[in-house]
Each structure stands twice: as structure tokens, then as C-alpha cells.
Design an enzyme around this catalytic site. Structure first.
Site, short mmCIF file in Angstrom:
data_model
loop_
_atom_site.label_atom_id
_atom_site.label_comp_id
_atom_site.label_asym_id
_atom_site.label_seq_id
_atom_site.Cartn_x
_atom_site.Cartn_y
_atom_site.Cartn_z
N ARG A 32 -57.20 39.04 14.95
CA ARG A 32 -55.74 39.02 15.07
C ARG A 32 -55.12 38.54 13.76
NH1 ARG A 32 -53.18 34.62 16.42
NH2 ARG A 32 -54.80 33.87 17.84
N TYR A 89 -32.24 55.00 15.68
CA TYR A 89 -33.23 55.48 16.65
C TYR A 89 -33.04 54.78 17.99
CZ TYR A 89 -37.74 55.61 19.02
OH TYR A 89 -38.73 55.72 19.97
N ASP A 148 -35.38 51.43 7.58
CA ASP A 148 -36.35 52.26 8.28
C ASP A 148 -36.58 53.50 7.42
OD1 ASP A 148 -37.67 54.12 9.92
OD2 ASP A 148 -36.77 53.30 11.74
N LYS A 152 -45.63 58.74 12.80
CA LYS A 152 -45.00 59.98 12.38
C LYS A 152 -45.68 60.56 11.13
CE LYS A 152 -42.05 59.05 15.74
NZ LYS A 152 -42.31 57.66 16.12
#
Length: 377
Positions: free
Chosen positions: A46, A98, A170, A195
Site C-alpha cells: 500500500r 465530468y 484534468d 482512457k
């Protein structure tokens, strides 16, 4: 190095232990430690993992930041960045952002008394007018999703620096190949790496890159504390996908430009939204800060019935919520990516029942155009 070379040769292409031309997938949760050592690089995955480290170093190099962070999704990256702020803070955010970002800002973080105000960022004076005493950051998405509206990144940065604010961008649609917000003064860049960066519709991932080392330490604290990390397997897949980013986007945006021009002339198409079109709002600003128009476009049809018939009849495209894959994907925002927005908000933004978003893939554009012609017939 030019970008096409940098995505292959960035210091993370060869395993330093074996010489393998692919970083291994370190499926380890914990690591053997020297109890007498004061310096331990890996203790628990982690907190750090060699495969994820290679990915984080790669995206930091490509975005020209000081440190990169890999998360389990694009929204995990965005939510982790939002977690840098405190109760009582005010954040300005792109109005037609978004849908997932809108949902996180207005239905999750508002519970913790962080005030997100959605405004039109294409008007810099409007941005300046809405800054308050408790404003801490400006969050931009350019081009925006799904109407491809353009925000002047340098203009936003200038306002933010004057007021002592953090800027967040973004960069999902453009990727560091076509646009580098950190070079323009932005503090944090976020990606839905699901994406274009991955490019094969087989990974859910998010990335963030930070310019300032102090801010990077703060984001690492959030990443390590929340633990919304990317797995070694998905980190490896994303590293592999990034290597073909340039050649994919070169083909995809050329096809998008051709498809956009064809759509503009179709009698059943009302309007086309694409930064590459001459006369498109913000076209000049976009090309002053980006190297290309990208591979996403939207268009409206003359009626809702035409739009729905198109979605039912399209053949060489997947009908889905994502984008950036090797296959062309068409999306119906009012029922998919922006379904979580209240109807009055969607209508006010121009996200209407006749709007279709297209992420252009690697198919031959002549076949795509023929398929679009048949679907619109």
C-alpha cells in the site's frame, strides 16, 4: 528527448535486476526487511510497490512533474486530490465537468463542508469575480466533457498565483502527449488513466502528478492513508499501454478530424463540438496550449429520435460510457456519463437528449464514416 522517445526511454523500461525489457509484476503484499537498517524502501505494498513505482515515475516524467501517484480509478485520484482540502474551503470548478467529478463534489465532499462552486471557466473575468476569501483552489477540465469547452490554462494560472490558490487540471482527454498543464504553471494534474493512457479498455486506473515537492508529500500521505492504490497487474498493463500512446493518438485524432468534417456537412447533424474545427469556440486558445485537437468529439442531431436511432444502429462502434480505447466508442451522455446530474443542470449546460459523444478509435476512418452514414440514414 521528444515525446515518442520519452514514452519508451524514461528510466523505467528495463528491469535493473534482470535486464528484462518489461518491468516485472511484483505481486507482493509485504517485504523482508533488515531489522538493523534505518532505510527501508519497501515494507508494505500500500505504501510502495516496485511495479507501481515504475508507473508513477513514468507519468511524472511525461507530465514533467516531481512525483506521480497511481490510484485504483480516475475518481480515486480526483477524490484523493480533493482530500487535500479542509472543511470551510471554497473551490471553483469547471461548470460542465465530468459527471463523476460533479457527483463527488456536490454529493460527497459537500458533506464535509467543502464548498464547490461550478462556474463558466471560459470567461476569466467570471473566474476572478467568484473568488472568495476562503477560496483555496481552481479545478479545470479542458477540453471539458462532453461539450469540449476550452479553458485558458495560463489565464487561470495567472489568476490563481495572484490570489495564492492551487490549480488542478484534468488532462484525461489530451494526455501529456498533447497538453502539459504543469508546464503552464498548474500545480496538480489528474487523469482517468482508464482512457487514452491505457488505451485498450481493459484497466480501471487513475493518475495524479504534482509539481511542488511539499504538495507531493501531502498527496502521498492521502494515498498511503486511504489506500486507493493501483494493483501491480494493472500498473504493468498501464505501463505497456503508455508505450503506444503517441502512435494511437496520432491515428485517432487524424480520424477524428476527418469524421468531424463529415458530420458538419450531414443534413441530420445540428452542431459539432471539436477543438480541431476552425471557428469552434476556444479553438485558438486550445492550440496555444495543446499540440493537437485530440480524438474526442460530440455532436447534436436534429432530433432526439435521430440520436437514439443512431445509437441503436451504429455497428463499428461500441455503445458505452468510457473513451480512449482502440475501438470507437459512442456515448449518450444524458443516460451515461452525466446521468447523475439533475435534469435542470444538464439542460442548462447544453447536455441535451440529442447529444452524442464520440471517442474515435483505430478503425479505418472510411469505414467509420460509412457506418455513421448508415446509422444516421
Amino acid at each position: 528527448m521528444r515525446f515518442g522517445t520519452a514514452i519508451i526511454h524514461n528510466g523505467n523500461e528495463i528491469d535493473k535486476i534482470t535486464g528484462a525489457l518489461s518491468i516485472p509484476i511484483y505481486n507482493a503484499s509485504t517485504y523482508d526487511q533488515d531489522i538493523d537498517s534505518t532505510e527501508v524502501k519497501y515494507d508494505y505494498s500500500r505504501s510502495g510497490n516496485p511495479t507501481r513505482d515504475a508507473l508513477e515515475s513514468t507519468i511524472a516524467t511525461l507530465e514533467r512533474g516531481t512525483r506521480g501517484f497511481a490510484f485504483s480509478s480516475g475518481m480515486a485520484a480526483i477524490a484523493s486530490v480533493f482530500s487535500l482540502f479542509s472543511a470551510g474551503d471554497h473551490i471553483l470548478i469547471t461548470r460542465d465537468v465530468y459527471g463523476g467529478t460533479f457527483r463527488a463534489a456536490t454529493k460527497l465532499f459537500n458533506k464535509y463542508n467543502i464548498d464547490f462552486q461550478l462556474i463558466d471557466m471560459t470567461d476569466l473575468e467570471n473566474v476572478r469575480r467568484n473568488i472568495k476569501e476562503n477560496t483555496k483552489a481552481i479545478y479545470i477540465e479542458t477540453p471539458s466533457n462532453p461539450l469540449l469547452k476550452i479553458t485558458d490554462i495560463s489565464g487561470i494560472v495567472a489568476i490563481a498565483k495572484e490570489k495564492g490558490l492551487i490549480t488542478i487540471a484534468d488532462n484525461t482527454f489530451m494526455t501529456p502527449y498533447l497538453q502539459r498543464p504543469l508546464d503552464l504553471g498548474v500545480d496538480i494534474v489528474v487523469h482517468s488513466a482508464t482512457k487514452f493512457l491505457n488505451g485498450h479498455s481493459d484497466v480501471i486506473a487513475g493518475l495524479a502528478v504534482v509539481k511542488d515537492t511539499n504538495l507531493a508529500d501531502q498527496l502521498y500521505f492521502v494515498q498511503n492513508t486511504f489506500g486507493a492504490i493501483l494493483s501491480p497487474q494493472d500498473s504493468w498493463l498501464l505501463l505497456r499501454g503508455i508505450k503506444t500512446l503517441k502512435v494511437r493518438l496520432d491515428h485517432q485524432q487524424n480520424s477524428a478530424a476527418a469524421l468531424s468534417q463529415w458530420l458538419k456537412e450531414h443534413p441530420l447533424v445540428e452542431e459539432v463540438f471539436y477543438p480541431g474545427n476552425f471557428g469552434f469556440g476556444g479553438n485558438e486558445i486550445h492550440f496555444s496550449q495543446s499540440r493537437g485537437p485530440g480524438a474526442v468529439l460530440s455532436f447534436t442531431t436534429k432530433s432526439t429520435e435521430t440520436a437514439l436511432n443512431f445509437m441503436r444502429r451504429i455497428n463499428f462502434a461500441a455503445v458505452g460510457v468510457s473513451l480512449g480505447g482502440v475501438e470507437t466508442i459512442v456515448s449518450y451522455p444524458v443516460r451515461m456519463s452525466h446521468a447523475s446530474l439533475p435534469i435542470e443542470v444538464r439542460q442548462d449546460l447544453g447536455i441535451t437528449d440529442n447529444l452524442i459523444r464520440v471517442s474515435v478509435g483505430l478503425e479505418d476512418v472510411e469505414d467509420l464514416i460509412e457506418d455513421f452514414r448508415n446509422a444516421l440514414r
